[in-house]
Design an enzyme around this catalytic site. Sequence first.
Site, PDB file in Angstrom:
ATOM      1  N   TYR A  32       0.862  -1.184   0.000  1.00 51.54           N
ATOM      2  CA  TYR A  32       0.000   0.000   0.000  1.00 51.54           C
ATOM      3  C   TYR A  32       0.903   1.240   0.000  1.00 51.54           C
ATOM      4  O   TYR A  32       0.897   2.071   0.906  1.00 51.54           O
ATOM      5  CB  TYR A  32      -0.997   0.022   1.157  1.00 51.54           C
ATOM      6  CG  TYR A  32      -2.241   0.792   0.771  1.00 51.54           C
ATOM      7  CD1 TYR A  32      -3.170   0.228  -0.086  1.00 51.54           C
ATOM      8  CD2 TYR A  32      -2.444   2.090   1.193  1.00 51.54           C
ATOM      9  CE1 TYR A  32      -4.279   0.939  -0.499  1.00 51.54           C
ATOM     10  CE2 TYR A  32      -3.545   2.818   0.777  1.00 51.54           C
ATOM     11  CZ  TYR A  32      -4.457   2.226  -0.067  1.00 51.54           C
ATOM     12  OH  TYR A  32      -5.558   2.939  -0.486  1.00 51.54           O
ATOM     13  N   HIS A  37       7.502   5.374   1.171  1.00 51.39           N
ATOM     14  CA  HIS A  37       8.175   4.177   0.625  1.00 51.39           C
ATOM     15  C   HIS A  37       9.015   4.557  -0.599  1.00 51.39           C
ATOM     16  O   HIS A  37      10.134   4.076  -0.770  1.00 51.39           O
ATOM     17  CB  HIS A  37       7.147   3.132   0.170  1.00 51.39           C
ATOM     18  CG  HIS A  37       6.279   2.592   1.265  1.00 51.39           C
ATOM     19  ND1 HIS A  37       4.937   2.848   1.337  1.00 51.39           N
ATOM     20  CD2 HIS A  37       6.553   1.792   2.322  1.00 51.39           C
ATOM     21  CE1 HIS A  37       4.409   2.225   2.378  1.00 51.39           C
ATOM     22  NE2 HIS A  37       5.370   1.578   2.999  1.00 51.39           N
TER      23      HIS A  37
HETATM   24  P1  AMP Z   1       5.741  -0.211   6.087  1.00 56.46           P
HETATM   25  O1  AMP Z   1       5.242  -0.606   4.743  1.00 56.46           O
HETATM   26  O2  AMP Z   1       4.824   0.722   6.806  1.00 56.46           O
HETATM   27  O3  AMP Z   1       6.190  -1.395   6.910  1.00 56.46           O
HETATM   28  O4  AMP Z   1       7.065   0.646   5.839  1.00 56.46           O
HETATM   29  C1  AMP Z   1       8.137   0.149   5.081  1.00 56.46           C
HETATM   30  C2  AMP Z   1       9.297   1.093   5.216  1.00 56.46           C
HETATM   31  O5  AMP Z   1       8.933   2.398   4.765  1.00 56.46           O
HETATM   32  C3  AMP Z   1       9.794   1.267   6.661  1.00 56.46           C
HETATM   33  O6  AMP Z   1      11.197   1.336   6.691  1.00 56.46           O
HETATM   34  C4  AMP Z   1       9.180   2.578   7.055  1.00 56.46           C
HETATM   35  O7  AMP Z   1       9.889   3.246   8.087  1.00 56.46           O
HETATM   36  C5  AMP Z   1       9.260   3.342   5.762  1.00 56.46           C
HETATM   37  N1  AMP Z   1       8.290   4.436   5.775  1.00 56.46           N
HETATM   38  C6  AMP Z   1       6.961   4.358   5.992  1.00 56.46           C
HETATM   39  N2  AMP Z   1       6.403   5.588   5.997  1.00 56.46           N
HETATM   40  C7  AMP Z   1       7.413   6.469   5.776  1.00 56.46           C
HETATM   41  C8  AMP Z   1       7.496   7.885   5.668  1.00 56.46           C
HETATM   42  N3  AMP Z   1       6.419   8.659   5.802  1.00 56.46           N
HETATM   43  N4  AMP Z   1       8.705   8.437   5.443  1.00 56.46           N
HETATM   44  C9  AMP Z   1       9.811   7.665   5.323  1.00 56.46           C
HETATM   45  N5  AMP Z   1       9.802   6.325   5.409  1.00 56.46           N
HETATM   46  C10 AMP Z   1       8.626   5.735   5.632  1.00 56.46           C
END
Ligand code: AMP
Length: 280
Positions: A32, A37
């Site tokens: 998503y 990301h």
């Molecule tokens: P997730 O899909 O939420 O598990 O996130 C995957 C990666 O994207 C993780 O390393 C998160 O810290 C990073 N991430 C999610 N949201 C953000 C954001 N707003 N800014 C920077 N990195 C993000």
Amino acid sequence: MEIIHRKNEVRTIIKEAKTRGKIIGFVPTMGYLHHGHISLIRKAIADGCFTIVSIFVNPLQFGPDEDFQRYPRDLVRDLSMLKKEFVDVVFVPSTDEMYTKSHLTEVRVPVISEKLEGKFRPGHFTGVCTVVAKLFNLTSPDKAYFGWKDAQQLIIIKKMVVDLDLHIEIVSVPTVRDSDGLAASSRNKYLSEQERKKALVLSRALQKIKEMVELENITDSEVLIATGKKIINSEDVELQYLEAVELENLEPVSVIKNNTGILGAIKVGKVRLIDNIIWE
Ligand code: AMP
């Protein structure tokens, strides 16, 4: 862009890329996708990596009353976003592919996993570390990219890598925000328009703290946290924590200086949101 679902396909592709002398950059996600990301992916590509992105909603890191079933998923949209970024490989395993029925092993980083988020999400970081360790073993990356948005996760992963002598450089990427200041998150999709307005109070409080530190030289954590809490409590949200901590070990600090941060979590209706500011 290759889309693969099997562990043995990952191994083959990575082995082949390595024989071509490629540096492997790995970006684990739960899909998503949003511009947060994408900033990790662009960093990996800018670093010249052969870039592999995983999309896997990891059941191990969700508590029994959490949102595993309803976590937002849209693979078609994710893949079209990744294609535009010139990602080399997308790994989309099923739960059965990742975990055998008899899976037992856990990777646990105690103490720092039990603080902050850990108090509200017991076992969460063990689920995260277990899946990330497995994904690291499958993708054998030279570099892996994580966002500061999930500051505690990043700190725990760095610790795991050091403690287990994993030969992987953890690259941290700043938090990406929407134009209104809200930290981009897949879970923002759950927010109604009204809730989103309320949710902004967390980034607003953190921004105020940042200004106090950087413009007014106020570094006393107690003063900063009290101000932040007052702002958050002025809105109809549930403040779960707002703490000033040392970045390396997440121990409380009384003064803001380099390598400290303020991490917070709120609940808006049923939606939990986290955000932070860090001074690296
Ligand atoms: P997730 O899909 O939420 O598990 O996130 C995957 C990666 O994207 C993780 O390393 C998160 O810290 C990073 N991430 C999610 N949201 C953000 C954001 N707003 N800014 C920077 N990195 C993000």
